[in-house]
Scaffold this active site. Sequence first.
Site, PDB file in Angstrom:
ATOM      1  N   GLU A 154       0.874  -1.155   0.054  1.00  0.00           N
ATOM      2  CA  GLU A 154      -0.155   0.051  -0.078  1.00  0.00           C
ATOM      3  C   GLU A 154       0.771   1.340  -0.253  1.00  0.00           C
ATOM      4  O   GLU A 154       0.861   2.093   0.978  1.00  0.00           O
ATOM      5  CB  GLU A 154      -0.874  -0.076   0.999  1.00  0.00           C
ATOM      6  CG  GLU A 154      -2.055  -1.312   1.038  1.00  0.00           C
ATOM      7  CD  GLU A 154      -2.823  -1.009   2.371  1.00  0.00           C
ATOM      8  OE1 GLU A 154      -2.801  -0.613   3.288  1.00  0.00           O
ATOM      9  OE2 GLU A 154      -4.007  -1.913   1.925  1.00  0.00           O
ATOM     10  N   GLU A 310      -6.552  -7.918  -0.590  1.00  0.00           N
ATOM     11  CA  GLU A 310      -7.012  -7.921   0.846  1.00  0.00           C
ATOM     12  C   GLU A 310      -8.384  -7.506   0.842  1.00  0.00           C
ATOM     13  O   GLU A 310      -8.930  -6.718   0.401  1.00  0.00           O
ATOM     14  CB  GLU A 310      -6.295  -6.739   1.822  1.00  0.00           C
ATOM     15  CG  GLU A 310      -4.844  -7.297   1.724  1.00  0.00           C
ATOM     16  CD  GLU A 310      -3.948  -5.984   2.517  1.00  0.00           C
ATOM     17  OE1 GLU A 310      -4.877  -5.664   3.556  1.00  0.00           O
ATOM     18  OE2 GLU A 310      -2.760  -6.153   2.542  1.00  0.00           O
TER      19      GLU A 310
HETATM   20  C1  GAL Z   1      -4.240  -3.118   5.275  1.00  0.00           C
HETATM   21  C2  GAL Z   1      -2.888  -3.419   5.205  1.00  0.00           C
HETATM   22  C3  GAL Z   1      -2.647  -4.439   6.081  1.00  0.00           C
HETATM   23  C4  GAL Z   1      -3.501  -4.561   7.294  1.00  0.00           C
HETATM   24  C5  GAL Z   1      -4.990  -4.311   6.768  1.00  0.00           C
HETATM   25  C6  GAL Z   1      -5.878  -4.335   8.008  1.00  0.00           C
HETATM   26  O1  GAL Z   1      -4.464  -1.689   4.600  1.00  0.00           O
HETATM   27  O2  GAL Z   1      -2.536  -3.580   4.143  1.00  0.00           O
HETATM   28  O3  GAL Z   1      -1.525  -5.066   6.355  1.00  0.00           O
HETATM   29  O4  GAL Z   1      -3.161  -3.600   8.073  1.00  0.00           O
HETATM   30  O5  GAL Z   1      -4.889  -3.182   6.138  1.00  0.00           O
HETATM   31  O6  GAL Z   1      -5.962  -3.393   8.929  1.00  0.00           O
END
Ligand code: GAL
Length: 672
Positions: A154, A310
């Site tokens: 990110e 994700e």
């Molecule tokens: C995303 C990040 C993950 C984890 C997730 C949940 O933005 O890439 O590493 O932090 O959020 O909070």
Amino acid sequence: MNDGSPWPALEHIAYGGDYNPEQWPRETWHEDVRLMREAGVNLVSIGIFSWALIETEEGVFDFEWLDTVIDLLHENGIAVDLATPTASPPAWFFAAHPDARVVDRDGGVLGFGSRGMVSHSAPAYRDAVVRIASALAERYGDHPAVLMWHVHNEYGVPVAEDYSPHAVAAFRDWLRERYGSLEGLNEAWGTAFWGQHYSNWEHVGAPAAAPTTVNPAQRLDFKRFSDHQLRACFIAERDAIRAHSDKPVTTNFMANQEFTTDLWAWAREVDVVSDDHYLTAADPEAHIGLAIAADLSRSVGGGRPWMLLEHSTSAVNWQPRNIAKRPGEMARNSLAHFGRGADAIMFFQWRASRSGAEKFHSAMVPHAGTDSRVWREVVQLGASLGRLAESRGSRVRANVAILWDFESFWAQSLEWRPVQDLDPRERIRAFYERLWRDGITVDFALPGADLSGYKLVVAASQYLLRNDDAANLTRYVAGGGTLVVSYFSGIVDEHDAVHAGGFMAPLREVLGCDVEEFLPLRTGSSAAVDYAAGDGTSHRLDADEWADDLRITSAAVRGTYAEGPGTGKPAITRNEHGRGTGWYVSTRLDADALETVMGDVYADAGLAPAGLPEGVEAVARSGEAGDYLTLVNHSDADAEVPVDGVDLLTGAATGGTLQLGAGGTAVVRLAR
Ligand code: GAL
């Protein structure tokens, strides 16, 4: 790689998540792979935050644990999306290179113990990321388990802008290249204002905190520069990997959540677009925000299948209130992403962490273990996705484009606008919501893109509009297109300078009007518009926030202000230009109030609402093996949808009508 799908080696839709085995004893790794197989997991992202455990001191590598994990996954048929851990440099790195820490706008130096706290302009960081990316690619580039590469995490989050001395020096170099001369810079930034004129390059700096607002052109350029610096780091890592491996490289975007990076530019640099998406718990219709993110992920990649890298099985841990997903909601979210072109459905994360900042974030294996609703739904989702293999690589086609331009968002979000905090995505959401409810699929596009394939283009929030992009929109309409423009569009050029000729001057020809003066409303007060619909009926539409004092040149007035500062003046106009039509909506209408207006716009564009039951989402993907209609029922009522084909999730033929239970999902291979 093939054109249709980025994972020729995977026979299924990819399913899995971030896997952080380093947080667990080795016995747990064996349980993990057993459970992954039970759930149908076929891809995991590993190593994202493992730098300190892989490079234990500068140049000293320990690959033993990673070898063991990768081999174990491979023996169990689970492919690896191998990360470079560069979002979180180790403590030894900052001890050796304190100058590589981020400096914020107020001059504060950001500390260790978190993530994303490094200056992407620091030479030591650049060297270090190339070193670790090369070492990983050299060791694992040909490993049969490694399907692809996940660079960093990110970019741009949690900090995109860095005001360190390294960044300031790099900004100056970037400006020299962009403007060639100081005269060019002075002109572009309008430095005659407030006595900012520069006579020496060494005096030019980053737009750090100052007594009051700082030159908006300078701030806009700093946003461009900051994005460029992040991307340069990505490219350096990507190229280091490519020297040793021909596997596809991605980095996870945050479409429709953050807009610190210009995803159009980023998408050109990755082999496959991937996105992270988290629902906004406070939004009762968060699935509409999800749909925007999914459509944007697809659009920046030119329509190719993309990866949801994700999302969450249930609650996240960083919103003001972290709301657990309702039963079935995880599957609805997943299928909605799939329907909009995702060929991978992945989560943060595989197993809930016991320690650290994210211990209250849900996971595929929750703290409650496998005797839990979440785990049962995870297993069920894996089985469902396993039935969709034939649809891999199929594509979504849209007749409508909504303009989405990060540069314009950056400019609009600066200070001292007619209304502060005018979120550029608010209007996009309203128009998108209207189209979503009407069952009309949307792409996003840049204003300079080839728009000729679309029946309708919506410029919902195009504050910054270059003259050549305005000419592109004008040509699109002249050629037969339908364009809708919402207020506060076409106001400034690429330097955040008001267009010569006034507000909306570059769109005057296509819209048949321009803006003499903005008439924003007081907070809480409303305007109303009397609207004359194409079918001869009259409507009183609720509106608020904004009005314009329009100057009409050739447009027909379709709506007039009945209340508020614009009373008696034109509010909504329609202008025939060439073979097409340009509409202008000068006030804020919500998705309900937009229904009547958009009905007329659809008629011009040759579109019609799909007539779906309320709360039901339906999006089609087409591929060589078939056409697939994904249906998601977000409502609490059972629905019937006329569609003929076979629901791949159940194997049952619909017999012409699909019974879609409350909260249900289906993927129908359409009868041809
Ligand atoms: C995303 C990040 C993950 C984890 C997730 C949940 O933005 O890439 O590493 O932090 O959020 O909070």
